[in-house]
Design a protein around this motif. Sequence first.
Motif, PDB file in Angstrom:
ATOM      1  N   LEU A  81       0.833  -1.203   0.000  1.00 25.25           N
ATOM      2  CA  LEU A  81       0.000   0.000   0.000  1.00 25.25           C
ATOM      3  C   LEU A  81       0.870   1.256   0.000  1.00 25.25           C
ATOM      4  O   LEU A  81       0.518   2.262  -0.617  1.00 25.25           O
ATOM      5  N   HIS A  82       2.003   1.198   0.682  1.00 25.32           N
ATOM      6  CA  HIS A  82       2.952   2.314   0.607  1.00 25.32           C
ATOM      7  C   HIS A  82       3.457   2.475  -0.830  1.00 25.32           C
ATOM      8  O   HIS A  82       3.574   3.606  -1.337  1.00 25.32           O
ATOM      9  N   GLU A  83       3.765   1.370  -1.473  1.00 26.53           N
ATOM     10  CA  GLU A  83       4.233   1.437  -2.866  1.00 26.53           C
ATOM     11  C   GLU A  83       3.149   2.030  -3.777  1.00 26.53           C
ATOM     12  O   GLU A  83       3.439   2.838  -4.664  1.00 26.53           O
ATOM     13  N   ILE A  84       1.901   1.639  -3.531  1.00 29.54           N
ATOM     14  CA  ILE A  84       0.786   2.172  -4.327  1.00 29.54           C
ATOM     15  C   ILE A  84       0.638   3.665  -4.091  1.00 29.54           C
ATOM     16  O   ILE A  84       0.457   4.446  -5.033  1.00 29.54           O
ATOM     17  N   ALA A  91       3.530   5.462  -5.866  1.00 26.77           N
ATOM     18  CA  ALA A  91       3.393   5.409  -7.323  1.00 26.77           C
ATOM     19  C   ALA A  91       2.237   6.276  -7.805  1.00 26.77           C
ATOM     20  O   ALA A  91       2.337   6.947  -8.843  1.00 26.77           O
ATOM     21  N   ALA A  92       1.134   6.283  -7.060  1.00 25.64           N
ATOM     22  CA  ALA A  92      -0.017   7.111  -7.435  1.00 25.64           C
ATOM     23  C   ALA A  92       0.322   8.588  -7.308  1.00 25.64           C
ATOM     24  O   ALA A  92      -0.053   9.404  -8.164  1.00 25.64           O
ATOM     25  N   GLU A  93       1.049   8.951  -6.260  1.00 22.16           N
ATOM     26  CA  GLU A  93       1.455  10.349  -6.080  1.00 22.16           C
ATOM     27  C   GLU A  93       2.335  10.809  -7.238  1.00 22.16           C
ATOM     28  O   GLU A  93       2.138  11.910  -7.781  1.00 22.16           O
ATOM     29  N   GLN A  94       3.283   9.987  -7.644  1.00 18.42           N
ATOM     30  CA  GLN A  94       4.183  10.346  -8.740  1.00 18.42           C
ATOM     31  C   GLN A  94       3.433  10.594 -10.040  1.00 18.42           C
ATOM     32  O   GLN A  94       3.837  11.423 -10.858  1.00 18.42           O
ATOM     33  N   ARG A  95       2.304   9.906 -10.219  1.00 18.70           N
ATOM     34  CA  ARG A  95       1.565   9.979 -11.480  1.00 18.70           C
ATOM     35  C   ARG A  95       0.289  10.807 -11.376  1.00 18.70           C
ATOM     36  O   ARG A  95      -0.470  10.906 -12.342  1.00 18.70           O
ATOM     37  N   GLY A  96       0.034  11.374 -10.213  1.00 19.81           N
ATOM     38  CA  GLY A  96      -1.154  12.192 -10.035  1.00 19.81           C
ATOM     39  C   GLY A  96      -2.452  11.416 -10.114  1.00 19.81           C
ATOM     40  O   GLY A  96      -3.465  11.922 -10.604  1.00 19.81           O
ATOM     41  N   LEU A  97      -2.454  10.178  -9.621  1.00 23.59           N
ATOM     42  CA  LEU A  97      -3.638   9.321  -9.690  1.00 23.59           C
ATOM     43  C   LEU A  97      -4.366   9.251  -8.349  1.00 23.59           C
ATOM     44  O   LEU A  97      -3.757   9.326  -7.283  1.00 23.59           O
ATOM     45  N   LEU A  98      -5.668   9.081  -8.423  1.00 20.90           N
ATOM     46  CA  LEU A  98      -6.528   8.865  -7.265  1.00 20.90           C
ATOM     47  C   LEU A  98      -6.421   7.419  -6.809  1.00 20.90           C
ATOM     48  O   LEU A  98      -6.293   6.503  -7.631  1.00 20.90           O
ATOM     49  N   VAL A  99      -6.471   7.189  -5.500  1.00 20.20           N
ATOM     50  CA  VAL A  99      -6.567   5.838  -4.940  1.00 20.20           C
ATOM     51  C   VAL A  99      -7.904   5.731  -4.219  1.00 20.20           C
ATOM     52  O   VAL A  99      -8.158   6.441  -3.243  1.00 20.20           O
ATOM     53  N   GLN A 100      -8.762   4.853  -4.721  1.00 22.92           N
ATOM     54  CA  GLN A 100     -10.100   4.649  -4.157  1.00 22.92           C
ATOM     55  C   GLN A 100     -10.090   3.341  -3.375  1.00 22.92           C
ATOM     56  O   GLN A 100      -9.802   2.283  -3.926  1.00 22.92           O
ATOM     57  N   LEU A 101     -10.352   3.418  -2.064  1.00 23.54           N
ATOM     58  CA  LEU A 101     -10.314   2.246  -1.195  1.00 23.54           C
ATOM     59  C   LEU A 101     -11.724   1.862  -0.765  1.00 23.54           C
ATOM     60  O   LEU A 101     -12.456   2.684  -0.199  1.00 23.54           O
ATOM     61  N   PHE A 102     -12.094   0.616  -1.024  1.00 23.85           N
ATOM     62  CA  PHE A 102     -13.384   0.071  -0.595  1.00 23.85           C
ATOM     63  C   PHE A 102     -13.122  -0.839   0.599  1.00 23.85           C
ATOM     64  O   PHE A 102     -12.394  -1.833   0.481  1.00 23.85           O
ATOM     65  N   LEU A 103     -13.724  -0.506   1.728  1.00 23.23           N
ATOM     66  CA  LEU A 103     -13.360  -1.127   2.998  1.00 23.23           C
ATOM     67  C   LEU A 103     -14.582  -1.604   3.768  1.00 23.23           C
ATOM     68  O   LEU A 103     -15.665  -1.038   3.643  1.00 23.23           O
ATOM     69  N   GLU A 151      -1.090  10.631   5.241  1.00 24.92           N
ATOM     70  CA  GLU A 151      -0.136  11.659   5.635  1.00 24.92           C
ATOM     71  C   GLU A 151       1.109  11.646   4.747  1.00 24.92           C
ATOM     72  O   GLU A 151       1.686  12.695   4.448  1.00 24.92           O
ATOM     73  N   ALA A 152       1.505  10.462   4.297  1.00 26.83           N
ATOM     74  CA  ALA A 152       2.776  10.328   3.582  1.00 26.83           C
ATOM     75  C   ALA A 152       2.682  10.672   2.106  1.00 26.83           C
ATOM     76  O   ALA A 152       3.659  11.132   1.504  1.00 26.83           O
ATOM     77  N   TYR A 153       1.505  10.448   1.491  1.00 31.61           N
ATOM     78  CA  TYR A 153       1.402  10.578   0.041  1.00 31.61           C
ATOM     79  C   TYR A 153       0.327  11.600  -0.326  1.00 31.61           C
ATOM     80  O   TYR A 153      -0.786  11.562   0.197  1.00 31.61           O
ATOM     81  N   ALA A 154       0.683  12.486  -1.240  1.00 32.13           N
ATOM     82  CA  ALA A 154      -0.200  13.623  -1.562  1.00 32.13           C
ATOM     83  C   ALA A 154      -1.268  13.282  -2.589  1.00 32.13           C
ATOM     84  O   ALA A 154      -2.058  14.151  -2.966  1.00 32.13           O
ATOM     85  N   CYS A 155      -1.326  12.042  -3.040  1.00 39.77           N
ATOM     86  CA  CYS A 155      -2.374  11.671  -3.990  1.00 39.77           C
ATOM     87  C   CYS A 155      -3.734  11.721  -3.302  1.00 39.77           C
ATOM     88  O   CYS A 155      -3.838  11.532  -2.086  1.00 39.77           O
ATOM     89  N   PRO A 156      -4.810  11.962  -4.045  1.00 40.99           N
ATOM     90  CA  PRO A 156      -6.148  11.917  -3.439  1.00 40.99           C
ATOM     91  C   PRO A 156      -6.522  10.484  -3.054  1.00 40.99           C
ATOM     92  O   PRO A 156      -6.263   9.544  -3.818  1.00 40.99           O
ATOM     93  N   PHE A 157      -7.101  10.328  -1.904  1.00 36.72           N
ATOM     94  CA  PHE A 157      -7.673   9.050  -1.466  1.00 36.72           C
ATOM     95  C   PHE A 157      -9.182   9.234  -1.339  1.00 36.72           C
ATOM     96  O   PHE A 157      -9.647  10.227  -0.771  1.00 36.72           O
ATOM     97  N   PHE A 214      -7.050  15.165   6.941  1.00 35.45           N
ATOM     98  CA  PHE A 214      -6.124  15.126   5.803  1.00 35.45           C
ATOM     99  C   PHE A 214      -6.804  15.738   4.575  1.00 35.45           C
ATOM    100  O   PHE A 214      -7.796  15.197   4.080  1.00 35.45           O
ATOM    101  N   PRO A 215      -6.269  16.829   4.048  1.00 31.72           N
ATOM    102  CA  PRO A 215      -6.905  17.504   2.904  1.00 31.72           C
ATOM    103  C   PRO A 215      -7.032  16.635   1.659  1.00 31.72           C
ATOM    104  O   PRO A 215      -7.897  16.879   0.826  1.00 31.72           O
ATOM    105  N   ASN A 216      -6.170  15.620   1.530  1.00 29.90           N
ATOM    106  CA  ASN A 216      -6.197  14.769   0.340  1.00 29.90           C
ATOM    107  C   ASN A 216      -7.141  13.573   0.477  1.00 29.90           C
ATOM    108  O   ASN A 216      -7.227  12.741  -0.437  1.00 29.90           O
ATOM    109  N   VAL A 217      -7.864  13.465   1.592  1.00 24.45           N
ATOM    110  CA  VAL A 217      -8.807  12.362   1.799  1.00 24.45           C
ATOM    111  C   VAL A 217     -10.227  12.848   1.539  1.00 24.45           C
ATOM    112  O   VAL A 217     -10.631  13.917   2.020  1.00 24.45           O
ATOM    113  N   HIS A 218     -10.978  12.057   0.773  1.00 25.64           N
ATOM    114  CA  HIS A 218     -12.368  12.361   0.431  1.00 25.64           C
ATOM    115  C   HIS A 218     -13.233  11.175   0.845  1.00 25.64           C
ATOM    116  O   HIS A 218     -12.776  10.030   0.866  1.00 25.64           O
TER     117      HIS A 218
END
Length: 399
Positions: A232-235, A238-250, A277-283, A303-307
């Motif tokens: 998940l850290h790797e994801i 990698a998502a932050e580097q590419r400006g991608l959203l990570v959508q988690l279904f929990l 906290e560690a990655y600036a990609c949107p979650f 966290f501003p990047n969490v929706h």
Amino acid sequence: MSMGIQLSKEAFTKHILQQPVLDTHTHLVGDRLAAGDFWEVAHYFWLFREMQAAGYPADAMELPEDLRISAFLDAYQATRNTLMNIAFTHILKDLYGITLSDKASVLEADRAIKQSAQRADWAQEVANRMQARRFVVNIPEHAAFQGMAHNAILIPRIDGKLGAWVKDIEASSDRAAALAETRAKLGQLLDTYKEDGVKGIMTTLPSYKASANHKIVIGQDSTKDEILMMLLHEIGAAAEQRGLLVQLFLGVERSWCGTAVPVNDPERILKLSALFEAYACPFELVVASELNNLDIVQAAWNFPNVHVGGHWWFNFRASTYRDSMQYRLEALPAIKSSLIVSDARCMEWSYGKIIVIKRLVGEFLWNQIEAGWIDQSTALQIAEDWLYRSAAKRYGVES
């Protein structure tokens, strides 16, 4: 609407029903968007479960038609109080003008649904009736929506790959090398998605004992959950580097028995917070467990990047909607919150669920207006964000 005009409750509710919608999670298939017959609508998984609770047989499709219809009508009448039954009733009444009462009405509904399935413009007509502008799918092959004004928004799901990667690393005699190889595969996969114009990725997660705040070096003694957290850290990276959203279904777990169940784990979101906290990609967090509705709001508040996303599986109930809308109203700008997850397998069920959600939104916001907490113009802005604009902004959809 002009800010000076005050609507009656009836007019306000009608205005909410006419708001545009983005359905953020569906199982729609682009070349067969509409239901083929009555039973494809009637046997939608969640309604079917409620019908079974009222005595409807699990092998209903194996029964002679007369017996199946009789059993269905008995179970339908017995479940009139449930939200899935209410959504199903809306589908038949609103789209086909049919009220179920006897065998003749079931056969009438079957004929009407079969006829509509033959219409190339039917799926778009249903979408127009609920003001659904766009739909999300997670399978690339499903994204080309035939007969629709727009194709689906593709947010590919990677949980199958994620689970396989965890197993491969766990089974490797050189886990560090296996992790490096997996990192390369992940990067290649996300590069492909980025090149294809995809805005983000989606994954479900099983239960996990490890926490993301304990970032470790993967070794031969690392647990399966620790490997998952490192991936998940790797994801996230990698998502932050590419400006991608990570959508988690929990919140849906399958480890306790053969049936998926909701688990209200009070540490589920907490264990992931180091990722936010560690990655600036949107979650975007979507949960199926009732108690986690507050936890995802707290995460988005911190966290501003969490929706926060819509209500998934066991969370699709009026009571959980009312509670979570209260949490969201008090803590979050509406642009950080989406409400729509239909999980529909045909366009008709997207309609049924979205109409129920809009009704709940209208009822909730009207009560807030009457209590003096917000005015009508604020309420309408909130509704527009919750139903459409928040998701449209995250997914890069033009208005």
